[in-house]
Design an enzyme around this catalytic site. Sequence first.
Site, PDB file in Angstrom:
ATOM      1  N   LYS A 179      33.995  46.533  42.446  1.00 24.18           N
ATOM      2  CA  LYS A 179      33.838  46.047  43.865  1.00 24.18           C
ATOM      3  C   LYS A 179      33.709  47.278  45.005  1.00 24.18           C
ATOM      4  O   LYS A 179      34.706  48.252  44.754  1.00 24.18           O
ATOM      5  CB  LYS A 179      35.113  45.261  44.337  1.00 24.18           C
ATOM      6  CG  LYS A 179      34.881  44.434  45.696  1.00 24.18           C
ATOM      7  CD  LYS A 179      35.782  43.425  46.047  1.00 24.18           C
ATOM      8  CE  LYS A 179      35.299  42.627  47.231  1.00 24.18           C
ATOM      9  NZ  LYS A 179      36.331  41.589  47.585  1.00 24.18           N
ATOM     10  N   SER A 201      34.392  37.130  49.000  1.00 22.36           N
ATOM     11  CA  SER A 201      33.727  38.280  49.111  1.00 22.36           C
ATOM     12  C   SER A 201      33.251  39.158  48.189  1.00 22.36           C
ATOM     13  O   SER A 201      32.414  39.973  48.146  1.00 22.36           O
ATOM     14  CB  SER A 201      34.501  39.141  50.253  1.00 22.36           C
ATOM     15  OG  SER A 201      35.693  39.604  49.354  1.00 22.36           O
ATOM     16  N   SER A 238      38.585  35.420  47.470  1.00 23.57           N
ATOM     17  CA  SER A 238      37.484  36.348  47.076  1.00 23.57           C
ATOM     18  C   SER A 238      37.172  36.700  45.681  1.00 23.57           C
ATOM     19  O   SER A 238      35.945  37.228  45.581  1.00 23.57           O
ATOM     20  CB  SER A 238      37.669  37.799  47.916  1.00 23.57           C
ATOM     21  OG  SER A 238      37.278  37.373  49.227  1.00 23.57           O
TER      22      SER A 238
END
Lengths: 477, 478
Positions: free
Chosen positions: B75, B150, B174
Amino acid sequence: MSPDAAGRWEVVIGLEVHCELRTETKLFCGCRNAFGEEPNTNVCPVCLGLPGSLPVLNRQSVEYAMRIGEALHCDIRPSIFHRKNYFYPDMPKDYQVSQYDEPINSDGWLELPNGKRIGVTRAHMEEDTGKSTHMGGGGRIGDATHSLVDYNRAGVPLVEIVSEPEIGSAEEARAYVSELRAILVATGASDGKMEEGSLRVDANVSVRPRGSTALGTRCEIKNMNSLRSLGRAVEYETGRQIDLLESGDRVVQETRHWNEDEGRTSSMRSKEEADDYRYFPEPDLVPLAPDDQWRKAVRDSLAPMPSDRRRALASAAHTEPAAVALLVEQDLDGLVLAAIGAGADPRIALNRAANEVAADPDGAARLSAESFARVVTLEATGKLTATQSKQVLAAMLAGESDDPEAIAEDRGFEAMDTSALQAVVDQVIEANPGPWQRFLDGDPKVSGLFIGQVMKKTQGQADGKAVTRILQERRDG
Amino acid sequence: MKTAVDIAEAVRTGERTAAEVVEEHLGEIERREPEIHAFNLVLADQARQAAADVDRRVAAGESVGRLAGVPLALKDNLCTRGLPTTCSSKILDGWCPPYDATVVERLRVAGAVFVGKTNLDEFAMGSSTENSAFGPTLNPLDTSRVPGGSSGGSAAAVAAGFSPLALGSDTGGSIRQPAAFCGVVGVKPTYGAVSRYGLIAFASSLDQIGPFSATVADSALLLEVIAGHDPLDSTSIPQPAPSLMEAVEAGVDGLRIGLIRELLEGIDPDVAARVREAADVLSAAGAKVEEVSVAATIYGLSAYYLIAPAEASSNLSRYDGVRYGLRADASDITAMYEQTRAAGFGPEVKRRIMLGTYALSAGYYDAYYGQAQRVRTLITRDFDAAYEHFDALLSPTAPTTAFAFGAKTENPLAMYLSDVCTIPSNLAGHPAMSVPFGTGDDGMPVGVQVLAPALGETVMFRVAGALEAAATAATVMA
């Protein structure tokens, strides 16, 4: 401000002292904590507040904070860190990690040399900011063309010591900071250098009608870089506030900047403009709860504090603690105590230490208590006159020898024998019939003239006390 | 032969080269990434280099790590030395961290091959990746739908077969919510189990890094590699990484599992039905399953939307244009701050900074932040009470399956509700994971959430393993 006006008001001062801890490394990272190095060389992701970095508390800084707490008779409690949020370019994260409502040290006190105790509200830990230099304009950020920022200082550990508003004069404010500095140095936590910013003082100053117990509106004074400027700034601010109140005005609560060159304070920002720091518990750190064992180890490792040392010396020398404050400050109490312990006369030991020894700090460092005791004893027993004793001591301080008897012998110092001295005294009496008559009539002041004359004739080798004794014998005899 | 466990074994034994494996995945990326946009940055050259290094070590008979040759996506809020790390925000424009996050370092040592940095909602604030400054990621299973967020890029990367493993971060769901939306496994470990050093903070007391993978065993393997104490993170738990691989196949016989009543209310009926079926298969596998009330969980969302923005408002202060990233050209420092932040942050980030600043303001702190912290304590207490009677808990991961682009962008509150089931675990600091279990009426995957008490990863992986086995069996039978 008229003297009358000064008499009608009294000043109340509270001091906030920021003390940089002399740890090897910074508060939350492994960067070196050092003063005066090439800008931005002692930095890393943590003290630069780079995204993703996290703080790890330095154990040594906690230990130093606890030493300060112990030395100031504080309660040392479990504590937590908060974030104090505000924007400033020299603060890398735009928040400062500090302690807020649960500080490590609280409710202590500090004893001034005169015996008065000043309450210490708290002594909490926090990180220092970087250092900005504003270029162009007047040196402040508002009118600068650009600014240079050095983050070497960012993250240096600080303890902020907040006093109760119990300080009653500029002189007392100086005494408080001076005493606090001595304590901080004694704990080993600080080098006490105000000129390098290791100690930084802010003063909260207010005035009130003499005898009143309510506090007046206060102003916080910043930018005082020495004890002298602290004294001057507080004097100035006290006068300013009294003038305002005398002329029917009121004091506005604000932060004021001390300008050393102009010798006055000026407004920085008012309370209405003050930041809301939005304190909240720092989620990147865990609560700090030193256990009893650690606290005990810290307590046991503390050197005696200045107030203890003053008391110890005063008691040994049969005098008042305030009378020996300077000797303790000069770190000569150990020498004097040891000399007294070795049998030296306390009064003479105090005198010689305060004058000859204090005047030569380098020499003092190599002077042994034992030799010092010997020279004091030579003087006390009349084997050396005061003048001779001072000369012998000077030679010892200069490193000539640590054997006072040998120096005295080398100089040919011998206390004159009584008959020789009596002869000189008689000569002087004969040469000064007028003054002698006055002495016989009971005027003690004339004795100085005779002593002076005898000293002159003996090139200072005579013992003043012996001369006085002979004069009395001649008068009474 | 696409799992990380299999790839690592094949590379280690020389059955396959890491180079072959990485080419296969880079090929997949080349084929579908232009459409999916899972990545902010594809690291093709670096990945080939890392794979070659692994192959050289294998050929030389040197020991290789547990993830030798396994492609992995990071990420883009995890710091990678010398490589842009953007948080999908314009404000970090041009910034390259001078250091690796602890997890990145551990993965390098383990021989993982980084294929790219994945897209996210800006600073991890969002539930759909629609808040990325670089455009949204598409759900590989249905490109008209969001991948969740997210960590939408990481979930999509695994679902699309770009890499068998990915790392995400989970502050309020997330990892778990996008895992559910994309039909993959996603794990939020116990707070403090994985070092946060080098994870760019959203809300420090809630953030936790965790794995994405296609299988439960792969997540177990990845978590074993990245977990364990890190002296650089003061909130890291001082104990070694747990052993989880055996738990995956240990079964649930005798486990007591509670179905959280409050988190079945207001949930789409098809999603709720899958969760009840999951409870049934666990029961059939020997677990004792009952409904349980964890009452305070219903206040989780409200508490979260005070605590997370409050911490974010402080964490994001440092993006001020002074030291790195975007800087607006302005005449004085205040204008520079304002213009930099106005231009650099997107609307959702600004919304949360304002919310958080307000919640911490003098005079409001007690009513908002203080109250939210008290709710947090209540939630933990209610969980603790439930765990006196249960080994693990069960709920939906999200109230819905993956929704269409734009469906919730006009209504932040509707978007926030997407995290209603996942937030309580963050507030309590407990582990939780999402396991794919069947599909909704729209054919999109449904995620079942397995929750466990603090450091209860082992029991959580037992339950997850059993659910996966049942779901796989059902697929095979169908």
